[in-house]
Write an enzyme that holds these catalytic residues in place. Structure first.
Site, PDB file in Angstrom:
ATOM      1  N   LYS A   1     -18.399 -37.732 -26.003  1.00  0.00           N
ATOM      2  CA  LYS A   1     -18.156 -36.330 -25.655  1.00  0.00           C
ATOM      3  C   LYS A   1     -18.849 -35.402 -26.643  1.00  0.00           C
ATOM      4  CE  LYS A   1     -16.377 -32.924 -23.388  1.00  0.00           C
ATOM      5  NZ  LYS A   1     -17.109 -32.570 -22.157  1.00  0.00           N
TER       6      LYS A   1
ATOM      7  N   ASN B   1       0.770 -19.667 -24.260  1.00  0.00           N
ATOM      8  CA  ASN B   1      -0.445 -20.314 -23.776  1.00  0.00           C
ATOM      9  C   ASN B   1      -1.129 -19.325 -22.847  1.00  0.00           C
ATOM     10  OD1 ASN B   1      -2.390 -21.978 -22.651  1.00  0.00           O
ATOM     11  ND2 ASN B   1      -0.965 -22.959 -21.240  1.00  0.00           N
ATOM     12  N   GLY B   2      -2.430 -19.099 -23.048  1.00  0.00           N
ATOM     13  CA  GLY B   2      -3.162 -18.144 -22.206  1.00  0.00           C
ATOM     14  C   GLY B   2      -3.921 -17.161 -23.085  1.00  0.00           C
TER      15      GLY B   2
ATOM     16  N   GLU C   1     -25.417 -39.429 -15.313  1.00  0.00           N
ATOM     17  CA  GLU C   1     -24.548 -39.799 -16.431  1.00  0.00           C
ATOM     18  C   GLU C   1     -23.254 -40.475 -15.984  1.00  0.00           C
ATOM     19  OE1 GLU C   1     -23.086 -36.697 -19.081  1.00  0.00           O
ATOM     20  OE2 GLU C   1     -22.995 -35.259 -17.455  1.00  0.00           O
TER      21      GLU C   1
ATOM     22  N   LYS D   1     -25.721 -34.675 -13.989  1.00  0.00           N
ATOM     23  CA  LYS D   1     -24.344 -35.052 -13.621  1.00  0.00           C
ATOM     24  C   LYS D   1     -24.350 -36.399 -12.922  1.00  0.00           C
ATOM     25  CE  LYS D   1     -22.063 -33.188 -15.468  1.00  0.00           C
ATOM     26  NZ  LYS D   1     -22.618 -32.265 -16.361  1.00  0.00           N
TER      27      LYS D   1
ATOM     28  N   GLU E   1     -29.246 -29.716 -13.789  1.00  0.00           N
ATOM     29  CA  GLU E   1     -27.845 -30.045 -14.083  1.00  0.00           C
ATOM     30  C   GLU E   1     -27.276 -31.018 -13.041  1.00  0.00           C
ATOM     31  OE1 GLU E   1     -26.074 -29.921 -16.519  1.00  0.00           O
ATOM     32  OE2 GLU E   1     -23.995 -29.998 -15.870  1.00  0.00           O
TER      33      GLU E   1
ATOM     34  N   TRP F   1      -4.512 -24.634 -29.218  1.00  0.00           N
ATOM     35  CA  TRP F   1      -5.954 -24.854 -29.110  1.00  0.00           C
ATOM     36  C   TRP F   1      -6.564 -23.484 -29.348  1.00  0.00           C
ATOM     37  CZ3 TRP F   1     -10.442 -23.848 -26.337  1.00  0.00           C
ATOM     38  CH2 TRP F   1     -11.453 -24.797 -26.501  1.00  0.00           C
TER      39      TRP F   1
ATOM     40  N   HIS G   1     -47.770 -33.108  -7.141  1.00  0.00           N
ATOM     41  CA  HIS G   1     -48.680 -33.432  -8.245  1.00  0.00           C
ATOM     42  C   HIS G   1     -48.360 -34.805  -8.838  1.00  0.00           C
ATOM     43  CE1 HIS G   1     -50.477 -29.510  -7.958  1.00  0.00           C
ATOM     44  NE2 HIS G   1     -49.264 -29.000  -7.853  1.00  0.00           N
TER      45      HIS G   1
ATOM     46  N   ARG H   1      -3.890 -32.123 -23.838  1.00  0.00           N
ATOM     47  CA  ARG H   1      -4.422 -30.791 -23.542  1.00  0.00           C
ATOM     48  C   ARG H   1      -5.374 -30.314 -24.637  1.00  0.00           C
ATOM     49  NH1 ARG H   1      -1.142 -28.148 -19.784  1.00  0.00           N
ATOM     50  NH2 ARG H   1      -1.504 -26.094 -20.670  1.00  0.00           N
TER      51      ARG H   1
ATOM     52  N   CYS I   1      -3.383 -24.740 -24.921  1.00  0.00           N
ATOM     53  CA  CYS I   1      -2.169 -24.903 -25.721  1.00  0.00           C
ATOM     54  C   CYS I   1      -1.065 -25.593 -24.919  1.00  0.00           C
ATOM     55  CB  CYS I   1      -1.659 -23.540 -26.160  1.00  0.00           C
ATOM     56  SG  CYS I   1      -2.927 -22.558 -26.945  1.00  0.00           S
TER      57      CYS I   1
HETATM   58  O1  M6R Z   1     -21.010 -30.111 -27.014  1.00  0.00           O
HETATM   59  P1  M6R Z   1     -22.382 -29.696 -26.520  1.00  0.00           P
HETATM   60  O2  M6R Z   1     -22.313 -28.670 -25.449  1.00  0.00           O
HETATM   61  O3  M6R Z   1     -23.280 -29.253 -27.624  1.00  0.00           O
HETATM   62  O4  M6R Z   1     -22.979 -31.008 -25.891  1.00  0.00           O
HETATM   63  C1  M6R Z   1     -24.274 -31.033 -25.398  1.00  0.00           C
HETATM   64  C2  M6R Z   1     -24.519 -32.271 -24.550  1.00  0.00           C
HETATM   65  O5  M6R Z   1     -24.274 -33.417 -25.300  1.00  0.00           O
HETATM   66  C3  M6R Z   1     -23.636 -32.287 -23.308  1.00  0.00           C
HETATM   67  O6  M6R Z   1     -23.837 -31.151 -22.514  1.00  0.00           O
HETATM   68  C4  M6R Z   1     -23.932 -33.538 -22.462  1.00  0.00           C
HETATM   69  O7  M6R Z   1     -25.205 -33.449 -21.920  1.00  0.00           O
HETATM   70  C5  M6R Z   1     -22.874 -33.711 -21.381  1.00  0.00           C
HETATM   71  N1  M6R Z   1     -22.456 -35.079 -21.336  1.00  0.00           N
HETATM   72  C6  M6R Z   1     -23.334 -33.359 -20.029  1.00  0.00           C
HETATM   73  O8  M6R Z   1     -22.343 -33.544 -19.077  1.00  0.00           O
END
Ligand code: M6R
Length: 608
Positions: free
Chosen positions: A603, A101-102, A488, A485, A481, A75, A504, A27, A2
């Site tokens: 996103k 906010n919080g 991407e 990271k 993960e 938010w 393998h 935000r 928020c």
């Molecule tokens: O909004 P979501 O958590 O459902 O999104 C899932 C994936 O699209 C998301 O985690 C994507 O892999 C990210 N870009 C990873 O950093």
């Protein structure tokens, strides 16, 4: 999170509030509202959606005369984005208005208490308890009232407060949520962040935890939690608005990585009550929890990776069988689901098309569904039978960091709860787990503080062609993960492999100098992974190892070692991810990539 703005001075307040709120749009928010004292009463106007709607409703503020006011972009956390839940909130006779906010962690207890005293609530928010609590304690002295409220509320808060009985004054107070005071030429301001006040002043005071600010048109004073006046020095802001919106960080991703300690606290603390885990929103009786036959975790991308972690934790700790599925696979593979199964859909945005479709598929089959979601009121949050929010705040960088960390915490809490109810662990175990979980924020802070070393290492690898991430068990989950990271945001090809699987096939790709990031946090698998590292280094790989403090034996096998603090073996992913996030970030920065908006990615993936 928020946004808060407040103004008191010579000029009309509403346009300044709207302008300030627009500078806090970054935000994230889903509703907005302002309150202005018009000489007789405190007028409030709220609107769902964009600030534009609020501006139109108030004719850019012209319809709300008055030179003192508070404003808010919400938010949603507690309660959907509706007019009733939007701020400002009032006490019963509308003589006290509050923006917040919080998260007030003990709001349910306080609400019950106040309801017992005859207070009536009109929203689902945690904030409304503050308005009524102020009313409850108010006997004519606002500072005394505010300090009493500070002693009763638990959690995090930044509050802007107006009392109709003190029309020429604004009050502000904070704990663990940001709030600043701006000293302007024709009035004074409060705000969640500097950009909201930069148009009016560069002289600001940073309110510290548990400090109260009192603003009139001419003066600003500060008080501590005991109501004693304190002296504060102003600071001069010398940076520009663009930088400020990222809170001084170069990228949103870096800012969000640094928000992880708070995110972990916000997801964890409200669910710990008197040493026990209370997940009210789960809505499952102990009998239902004992009856769960199998858990199906369904998600995409990083959310899926947290599901892989959760599989190890649920199975290891609660002894419940778990399937983890990519949502795009689950929805078409005709999964076998039994009546007593639980389907958990994990999603930051709550709008991911495949995850939503998987949720609908599970619901059509009549299976109980639980969403672990960050965005309140999103489609998955609305459609799942039950929803557990992660309260990570808005995440702007495409590469998820803090939402990922919050998802892990939500999953740990569920696993511990289920394990205890099913008699797999004792109350004493729960207390020990909670103690370790509560240490995580500080440990994450410590790891973030180590960024210089990782940046230095990352700079050596900006021209890498391929990177491999390896580990066993939970360390394999975190490798997945780490690999995502890196690829991407830096566009370097990377793959995650279970360390024992390399020989393998994949080991044929290892050449002189190939970078391999090996994660070794699971003590019982440590020696096995070291053997795999030796297989790799003897074929020319350069191995970066991430392991627990004390595992110095690794220094003989690996080329570069990053140590993470000791925690319970189930929770190591929450720590091991930090150096991997930092590594990816600095490789991306070093390559000059668009860190926050990597090519080809969105996103929120709302298409199949
Ligand atoms: O909004 P979501 O958590 O459902 O999104 C899932 C994936 O699209 C998301 O985690 C994507 O892999 C990210 N870009 C990873 O950093």
């Amino acid at each position: 999170m928020c946004g808060i703005v407040g103004y008191i001075g010579e000029s009309p307040a509403a346009p300044i509030l709207l302008d300030g709120l627009s500078k806090l749009e970054y935000r994230g928010y889903d509703s907005a509202g302002i309150a202005v004292y018009d000489g007789e009463k405190i007028q409030v106007q709220k609107a769902i959606g964009r600030l534009k709607v609020l501006s139109e409703l108030t004719h850019d503020g012209a319809k709300m005369p008055g030179a003192a006011g508070i404003g808010h972009t919400r938010w949603a956390t507690h309660g959907a984005p509706t007019n009733n839940n939007a701020h400002p909130h009032f006490n019963g006779d509308e003589s006290i208005a509050v923006v917040h906010n919080g998260i007030i962690e003990n709001y349910q207890k306080l609400k019950k208490y106040l309801e017992g005293k005859g207070y009536q609530f009109v929203s689902d928010t945690d904030t409304e308890v503050v308005a009524h609590l102020l009313d409850y304690y108010y006997k004519g002295d606002p500072i005394e009232t505010i300090t009493k409220v500070m002693h009763r509320v638990e959690g995090s808060y930044a509050l802007g407060i107006m009392f109709k009985a003190h029309p020429g004054i604004l009050y502000a107070v904070r704990k663990d949520s940001p709030l600043i005071v701006g000293h302007g030429k024709d009035g004074n301001l409060i705000a969640s962040d500097v950009p909201a006040v930069l148009k009016y002043t560069r002289n600001v005071y940073f309110i510290q935890n548990e400090e109260i600010a009192v603003l009139s048109e001419e003066a600003i004073s500060f008080f501590n939690v005991d109501g004693e006046e304190i002296i504060k020095e102003p600071s001069t802001i010398d940076w520009d608005i663009n930088a400020a919106e990222k809170g001084g960080y170069e990228h949103f991703m870096l800012k969000e990585m640094y928000e992880q300690p708070q995110t972990v606290r916000d997801t964890l603390n409200p669910r710990i009550k008197e040493g026990a885990i209370v997940i009210e929103e789960l809505g499952m009786s102990d009998e239902e929890i004992r009856g769960i036959g199998r858990i199906h975790i369904v998600a995409c991308g990083s959310a899926y990776h947290t599901g892989v972690t959760a599989k190890y934790v649920f199975e290891g700790m609660a002894r419940i069988p778990v399937d983890v599925d990519l949502a795009s696979e689950f929805r078409y593979r005709n999964p076998i689901l039994a009546d007593n199964d639980l389907v958990i859909i994990i999603s930051q945005s709550g709008e991911t098309a495949d995850s939503l479709a998987a949720l609908r598929e599970a619901k059509n089959r009549g299976v109980k569904t639980l969403g672990i979601v960050n965005v309140v009121g999103s489609s998955i949050a609305r459609e799942a039978d039950k929803v557990m929010y992660t309260w990570a705040g808005p995440e702007i960088a495409v590469a998820t960091t803090k939402a990922y960390s919050a998802q892990l915490i939500a999953e740990y809490l569920l696993a511990i709860k289920f394990a205890q109810v099913r008699g797999e662990i004792t109350e004493q175990d729960v207390r020990a787990y909670l103690k370790d979980l509560q240490k995580l924020p500080e440990q994450i802070e410590m790891l973030l503080g180590n960024k210089g070393k990782i940046q230095h290492f990352a700079n050596r690898y900006i021209s890498a062609k391929d990177v491999f991430f390896v580990g066993r068990g939970l360390d394999h989950a975190i490798s997945m993960e780490g690999s995502l990271k890196l690829k991407e945001i830096s566009y370097i090809h990377s793959e995650a492999y279970a360390a024992g699987e390399l020989k393998h096939g994949t080991i044929s790709l290892i050449e002189e100098g190939t970078l391999v990031a090996a994660v070794l946090t699971q003590e019982e698998l440590y020696k096995k992974t070291i053997s795999n590292i030796v297989e790799l280094t003897s074929r020319g790989a350069f191995v970066l190892a991430v392991t627990n403090t004390g595992n110095t034996e690794i220094e003989k096998a690996a080329d570069y070692v990053i140590y993470i603090p000791q925690t319970n073996r189930w929770f190591t992913n929450s720590l091991a991810i930090i150096p991997l996030q930092l590594f990816s970030y600095y490789v991306s920065v070093g390559k000059g990539c668009d860190v926050d908006k990597p090519r080809n990615l969105a996103k929120s993936v709302t298409v199949e």
